[in-house]
Design an enzyme around this catalytic site. Sequence first.
Site, mmCIF file in Angstrom:
data_model
loop_
_atom_site.group_PDB
_atom_site.id
_atom_site.type_symbol
_atom_site.label_atom_id
_atom_site.label_comp_id
_atom_site.label_asym_id
_atom_site.label_seq_id
_atom_site.Cartn_x
_atom_site.Cartn_y
_atom_site.Cartn_z
ATOM 1 C CG ASP A 302 -2.002 1.048 1.139
ATOM 2 O OD1 ASP A 302 -2.009 1.804 0.150
ATOM 3 O OD2 ASP A 302 -2.838 1.113 2.050
ATOM 4 C CG ASN A 310 -3.423 11.546 -7.240
ATOM 5 O OD1 ASN A 310 -3.547 11.894 -8.392
ATOM 6 N ND2 ASN A 310 -3.223 10.292 -6.886
ATOM 7 C CG HIS A 315 -5.524 13.082 -13.112
ATOM 8 N ND1 HIS A 315 -5.850 14.392 -13.350
ATOM 9 C CD2 HIS A 315 -5.574 12.447 -14.306
ATOM 10 C CE1 HIS A 315 -6.111 14.545 -14.641
ATOM 11 N NE2 HIS A 315 -5.946 13.385 -15.245
ATOM 12 C CG ASP A 319 -2.688 8.438 -14.089
ATOM 13 O OD1 ASP A 319 -3.150 7.961 -13.032
ATOM 14 O OD2 ASP A 319 -3.395 8.877 -15.013
ATOM 15 C CG ASP A 345 -2.899 4.105 -2.745
ATOM 16 O OD1 ASP A 345 -3.823 3.298 -2.510
ATOM 17 O OD2 ASP A 345 -2.591 5.025 -1.962
#
Length: 697
Positions: A302, A310, A315, A319, A345
């Site tokens: 995680d 973000n 975003h 990415d 994530d």
Amino acid sequence: MARQDKKSRDGTFWAKALERAQLGVWDWDIRAGDCFYSATWAHMLGYSEDELAATSDMWLQLTHPDDRQHALASGDRHIAGLTDAIETELRLKHKLGHWVWVLDRGGIVERDTSGRPTRLMGVQTDISKQKAAEAALEQVNVRFRLALAASGTGIWHYDIATNKSYWDARTRDIFGLVADTDEVTADLWHSYLHPDDKEATERAHLPPPGSDGVSASQYRIIRRDGEIRHVESLVRFVAAAGAAGQILGTVRDITEEKLRQQELAYAARHDALTGLCNRAAFDRLLADHIAAGVPLAVFYVDLDYFKALNDFAGHAAGDLALKSVSAGIRGCLPQAAHAARLGGDEFALLVPHCDASQAERIATAVLGAVREADLGTAALSRKLAASIGIAFIDDASTTVADALACADDACYAAKAAGRNRFAVFSTIVESGSGGLNAARVAADTVDALEDGRLKLFGQEIHLLGKPWQESRHVEVLARLAGRNGRLVPPGEFIPVAERFGIASRLDRWIIRTALSRHGAALRSGALTLGFNLSAQTLSDPQLWAFVDSVIDETGVPHSGIGFEITETAAVTNFDAAEQFVRKARERRCRVSLDDFGAGMSSFEYLRRFPVDTIKIDGSFIEHITESRFDREIVLAITSIARSLGCDVVGEKIERQDTLAMLGDMGVAFGQGFLLHRPEPLEQIVARASDVATRKAS
């Protein structure tokens, strides 16, 4: 029966024969310049015997203009000695106006002393039915050729007796063969076959003589330029009288179809952004390894601080980070291992035959890869880390959910210990309330969908300072009733549903159940309902197809329902969130942006998503009486919302002094605030329906 005397076959006999055979006779005397036409010839064209003049050009006057030249040429060539007989097809005009196709056959029967022709005779046969059949067949052939051209199908055949093969132009094109004739050497086809497919393909192309079935096969060919193509063939044996027969086949290039199938199969198993396995594919791999009794290690990874990245960089940067992390993880794994992106994530790894020391080396390498991930322009001010949980599985009875739950619980332990580290699941430490507890909650949630233990609750949204009847909007909630009857708080089973991939199923159940049970109240306008959407549901490409089908079934107006999306859900799949909002607006469903202000990208989402309502995060409301900062934030948000035409909802208004403070601030909340505690949705709907009924009466 006595044999008839030859002398009895007089003119009447031959006239009857011509009539029965439906033959028209012509007799052209070249020197006299006249021509005799039999009665059967006149009848063939609908005339009586004395209606037509016996001139040499009578037949030409009745001939179709398009046929005259080649009919005359046929006679001229015969008279000139170039052909043994006259034979041509032409059309003659019937008395009723239509055209009769005839086959004209004849030739010279008399010559003068110098050898010049003086007399010609012949017969004409009505072949109109034959020509009609030929025309119909040609139409069929045209359609057949058109269908072949449209499908890209080639036709070939192999003559067994002569050992010759014939390929049409399309077949030659598929194989990349440049040739002007259909005939090819019998062994040419074999030279194109891919070595791995050669034996099976040759067997498939040898149907036994006498069989009437069609066999299909797909195989690869290697063209002379080295290009590999996939083709499909249909083959059957065709018997021929007095011959060994033929093998007839079709061939079609299916390379593009094969590539599309491979792409679809890959997309069904892999995450589009990172190229890693997706959740469904990883679950299957994990189940197969466990069932095979292979000892393995499961890693739950995680990312830490990803939401902050973000919020800060957007975003696109997120990415980029996810792709870089995925590449780094792949580089840390042995060849037999598998990696997956579970969503957002979160990642999972499967490493067969992995002992504790190897697991430690892999986890350490993954932590380093995450720290070194490419963050683009955010690299100077942001950082990424990871929390990793490891579970060792050597029991073939372990379920996939249990294996992931163990690794996930260890991941939570790593987070609790300070992040940027790994922890190993222990049955001793995690027994009791930990360990497999999350998996059990997930399983119990699925069972509750079936056995009626999932309950619908509602929370009224009030207009500021006015009774709820002025707004009649309800936020739909779900509560899980445990097997002991205790209501499980949403904070316990909703995150578990998201973690184990059942949040979308849960959301669908809530939407369908609420609209089905309370469609009448919504159709009457007694109230409107709002639904919260998880990140999984928001990313579901079939979401609107599902919602539209439920609305069609229940007759609920689109304007009677609304949807709430959180920043967390939007961050997980920004493009999906943007597309969802657009489709909702097209259908005139209301859209609310929940937990507004909690993330640094809130105003970016507000700019990109044309929502109807903003729900201010409760953290800015609950301490507003003591915090000037919170008051200023709330004032700023409400001012922006008013200028954009958005309603505002405030959360966690649970004390009178909070309400009084908002009143003193002069905050116009539009669609109010959450005040009442959640209660069963049936009770709220009944109350709203009673109010609507009283107003109507």
